[in-house]
Design a protein around this motif. Structure first.
Motif, PDB file in Angstrom:
ATOM      1  N   ASP A 155     -64.375  47.182  64.556  1.00  0.00           N
ATOM      2  CA  ASP A 155     -63.582  47.621  63.431  1.00  0.00           C
ATOM      3  C   ASP A 155     -64.160  47.463  61.959  1.00  0.00           C
ATOM      4  O   ASP A 155     -63.518  47.593  61.061  1.00  0.00           O
ATOM      5  N   GLY A 156     -65.354  47.092  62.046  1.00  0.00           N
ATOM      6  CA  GLY A 156     -66.247  46.987  60.829  1.00  0.00           C
ATOM      7  C   GLY A 156     -67.256  45.752  60.974  1.00  0.00           C
ATOM      8  O   GLY A 156     -68.189  45.648  62.012  1.00  0.00           O
ATOM      9  N   ARG A 157     -67.115  45.016  59.875  1.00  0.00           N
ATOM     10  CA  ARG A 157     -68.249  43.856  59.742  1.00  0.00           C
ATOM     11  C   ARG A 157     -67.579  42.283  59.666  1.00  0.00           C
ATOM     12  O   ARG A 157     -66.631  42.512  59.076  1.00  0.00           O
ATOM     13  N   MET A 158     -68.101  41.456  60.216  1.00  0.00           N
ATOM     14  CA  MET A 158     -67.356  40.139  60.398  1.00  0.00           C
ATOM     15  C   MET A 158     -68.446  38.955  59.893  1.00  0.00           C
ATOM     16  O   MET A 158     -69.877  39.113  60.191  1.00  0.00           O
ATOM     17  N   VAL A 159     -68.201  37.707  59.173  1.00  0.00           N
ATOM     18  CA  VAL A 159     -68.988  36.697  59.085  1.00  0.00           C
ATOM     19  C   VAL A 159     -68.131  35.492  59.691  1.00  0.00           C
ATOM     20  O   VAL A 159     -67.053  35.259  59.398  1.00  0.00           O
ATOM     21  N   ASP A 160     -68.762  34.825  60.758  1.00  0.00           N
ATOM     22  CA  ASP A 160     -68.451  33.600  61.245  1.00  0.00           C
ATOM     23  C   ASP A 160     -69.167  32.341  60.821  1.00  0.00           C
ATOM     24  O   ASP A 160     -70.511  32.788  60.751  1.00  0.00           O
ATOM     25  N   HIS A 161     -68.700  31.341  60.790  1.00  0.00           N
ATOM     26  CA  HIS A 161     -69.134  30.174  60.425  1.00  0.00           C
ATOM     27  C   HIS A 161     -69.463  29.175  61.434  1.00  0.00           C
ATOM     28  O   HIS A 161     -68.495  29.008  62.317  1.00  0.00           O
ATOM     29  N   TYR A 162     -70.699  28.775  61.606  1.00  0.00           N
ATOM     30  CA  TYR A 162     -71.181  27.908  62.687  1.00  0.00           C
ATOM     31  C   TYR A 162     -72.077  26.382  62.264  1.00  0.00           C
ATOM     32  O   TYR A 162     -72.294  26.462  61.144  1.00  0.00           O
ATOM     33  N   TYR A 163     -72.325  25.631  63.253  1.00  0.00           N
ATOM     34  CA  TYR A 163     -73.575  24.866  62.893  1.00  0.00           C
ATOM     35  C   TYR A 163     -74.466  24.845  63.895  1.00  0.00           C
ATOM     36  O   TYR A 163     -74.199  25.472  65.016  1.00  0.00           O
ATOM     37  N   VAL A 164     -75.597  24.690  63.502  1.00  0.00           N
ATOM     38  CA  VAL A 164     -76.872  24.780  64.516  1.00  0.00           C
ATOM     39  C   VAL A 164     -77.796  23.923  64.297  1.00  0.00           C
ATOM     40  O   VAL A 164     -77.953  23.198  63.086  1.00  0.00           O
ATOM     41  N   THR A 165     -78.718  23.448  65.259  1.00  0.00           N
ATOM     42  CA  THR A 165     -79.608  22.662  65.313  1.00  0.00           C
ATOM     43  C   THR A 165     -80.985  23.391  65.457  1.00  0.00           C
ATOM     44  O   THR A 165     -81.278  23.828  66.286  1.00  0.00           O
ATOM     45  N   PRO A 166     -81.841  23.554  64.397  1.00  0.00           N
ATOM     46  CA  PRO A 166     -83.071  23.896  64.250  1.00  0.00           C
ATOM     47  C   PRO A 166     -84.130  23.217  65.109  1.00  0.00           C
ATOM     48  O   PRO A 166     -83.971  21.864  65.241  1.00  0.00           O
ATOM     49  N   SER A 167     -85.075  23.817  65.593  1.00  0.00           N
ATOM     50  CA  SER A 167     -85.956  23.220  66.473  1.00  0.00           C
ATOM     51  C   SER A 167     -87.099  22.499  65.524  1.00  0.00           C
ATOM     52  O   SER A 167     -87.359  22.960  64.290  1.00  0.00           O
ATOM     53  N   PRO A 168     -88.007  21.633  66.020  1.00  0.00           N
ATOM     54  CA  PRO A 168     -89.112  20.979  65.362  1.00  0.00           C
ATOM     55  C   PRO A 168     -89.960  22.336  65.170  1.00  0.00           C
ATOM     56  O   PRO A 168     -90.577  21.996  63.835  1.00  0.00           O
ATOM     57  N   ALA A 169     -89.995  23.296  65.542  1.00  0.00           N
ATOM     58  CA  ALA A 169     -91.040  24.460  65.234  1.00  0.00           C
ATOM     59  C   ALA A 169     -90.322  24.996  64.020  1.00  0.00           C
ATOM     60  O   ALA A 169     -91.239  25.477  63.085  1.00  0.00           O
ATOM     61  N   PHE A 170     -89.174  25.159  63.983  1.00  0.00           N
ATOM     62  CA  PHE A 170     -88.599  25.643  62.946  1.00  0.00           C
ATOM     63  C   PHE A 170     -88.910  24.769  61.551  1.00  0.00           C
ATOM     64  O   PHE A 170     -89.452  25.267  60.533  1.00  0.00           O
ATOM     65  N   TRP A 171     -88.801  23.335  61.781  1.00  0.00           N
ATOM     66  CA  TRP A 171     -88.878  22.656  60.413  1.00  0.00           C
ATOM     67  C   TRP A 171     -90.768  22.676  60.093  1.00  0.00           C
ATOM     68  O   TRP A 171     -91.042  22.150  59.112  1.00  0.00           O
ATOM     69  N   ALA A 172     -91.421  22.862  61.147  1.00  0.00           N
ATOM     70  CA  ALA A 172     -92.870  22.837  60.825  1.00  0.00           C
ATOM     71  C   ALA A 172     -93.481  24.005  60.274  1.00  0.00           C
ATOM     72  O   ALA A 172     -94.440  23.910  59.833  1.00  0.00           O
ATOM     73  N   ASP A 173     -92.414  25.238  60.230  1.00  0.00           N
ATOM     74  CA  ASP A 173     -92.885  26.474  59.508  1.00  0.00           C
ATOM     75  C   ASP A 173     -93.414  26.038  58.093  1.00  0.00           C
ATOM     76  O   ASP A 173     -92.606  25.349  57.316  1.00  0.00           O
ATOM     77  N   GLU A 174     -94.442  26.611  57.677  1.00  0.00           N
ATOM     78  CA  GLU A 174     -94.872  26.470  56.322  1.00  0.00           C
ATOM     79  C   GLU A 174     -93.860  27.002  55.294  1.00  0.00           C
ATOM     80  O   GLU A 174     -93.928  26.063  54.233  1.00  0.00           O
ATOM     81  N   GLY A 175     -93.216  28.125  55.398  1.00  0.00           N
ATOM     82  CA  GLY A 175     -92.389  28.470  54.427  1.00  0.00           C
ATOM     83  C   GLY A 175     -91.138  27.696  54.440  1.00  0.00           C
ATOM     84  O   GLY A 175     -90.408  27.345  53.386  1.00  0.00           O
ATOM     85  N   ILE A 176     -90.671  27.126  55.442  1.00  0.00           N
ATOM     86  CA  ILE A 176     -89.469  26.042  55.542  1.00  0.00           C
ATOM     87  C   ILE A 176     -90.014  24.685  54.676  1.00  0.00           C
ATOM     88  O   ILE A 176     -89.059  24.211  53.819  1.00  0.00           O
ATOM     89  N   GLN A 177     -91.226  24.284  55.016  1.00  0.00           N
ATOM     90  CA  GLN A 177     -91.586  23.021  54.474  1.00  0.00           C
ATOM     91  C   GLN A 177     -91.803  23.170  52.634  1.00  0.00           C
ATOM     92  O   GLN A 177     -91.429  22.552  52.075  1.00  0.00           O
ATOM     93  N   LYS A 178     -91.891  24.503  52.326  1.00  0.00           N
ATOM     94  CA  LYS A 178     -92.139  24.605  51.136  1.00  0.00           C
ATOM     95  C   LYS A 178     -90.795  24.737  50.061  1.00  0.00           C
ATOM     96  O   LYS A 178     -90.530  24.379  48.994  1.00  0.00           O
ATOM     97  N   LEU A 179     -89.846  25.158  51.039  1.00  0.00           N
ATOM     98  CA  LEU A 179     -88.131  24.951  50.521  1.00  0.00           C
ATOM     99  C   LEU A 179     -87.999  23.738  50.138  1.00  0.00           C
ATOM    100  O   LEU A 179     -87.257  23.323  49.195  1.00  0.00           O
TER     101      LEU A 179
END
Length: 116
Positions: free
Chosen positions: A32-56
């Motif tokens: 019927d269209g488009r929807m936005v749902d809200h969650y919690y998620v745990t990012p991996s160590p590889a996510f946190w090690a990403d250069e772009g994430i570290q710059k944030l």
């Protein structure tokens, strides 16, 4: 990004954010269209090690954004002021694997059970 980069995905409804979890939203299509749902998620160590994430510096939230016609999902990662962001792509197969690995069925999709 792959399914392994995000674990413990669960609806925010009637739950509290645990240590290591980030708020996340999934914007997706349904019949019927488009929807936005809200969650919690745990990012991996590889996510946190990403250069772009570290710059944030700090990360305040993640948006998983479905793209048209099966194109890879966009993953927008924001810092608290919402000025800086890092954008990743995740193939639809990996996104679906992430949902499956966490036992999540998106609202509007077959098999979704509303939370009690």
């Amino acid at each position: 990004m792959t399914a392994a980069d995000f674990t413990n995905l669960h609806l925010q409804y009637k739950s509290e954010q645990a240590e290591g979890e980030l708020p996340a939203a999934i914007e997706h299509d349904f019949a019927d269209g488009r929807m936005v749902d809200h969650y919690y998620v745990t990012p991996s160590p590889a996510f946190w090690a990403d250069e772009g994430i570290q710059k944030l510096g700090q990360v305040s939230g993640i948006l998983f954004l479905q793209q048209p016609e099966g194109a890879p999902w966009k993953i927008l990662v924001h810092e608290p002021a919402m000025i800086g962001e890092v954008v990743f792509e995740m193939p639809d197969e990996e996104f679906r694997r992430m949902l499956q690995n966490n036992g999540v069925v998106l609202p509007g999709e077959p098999g979704f059970q509303p939370p009690q």
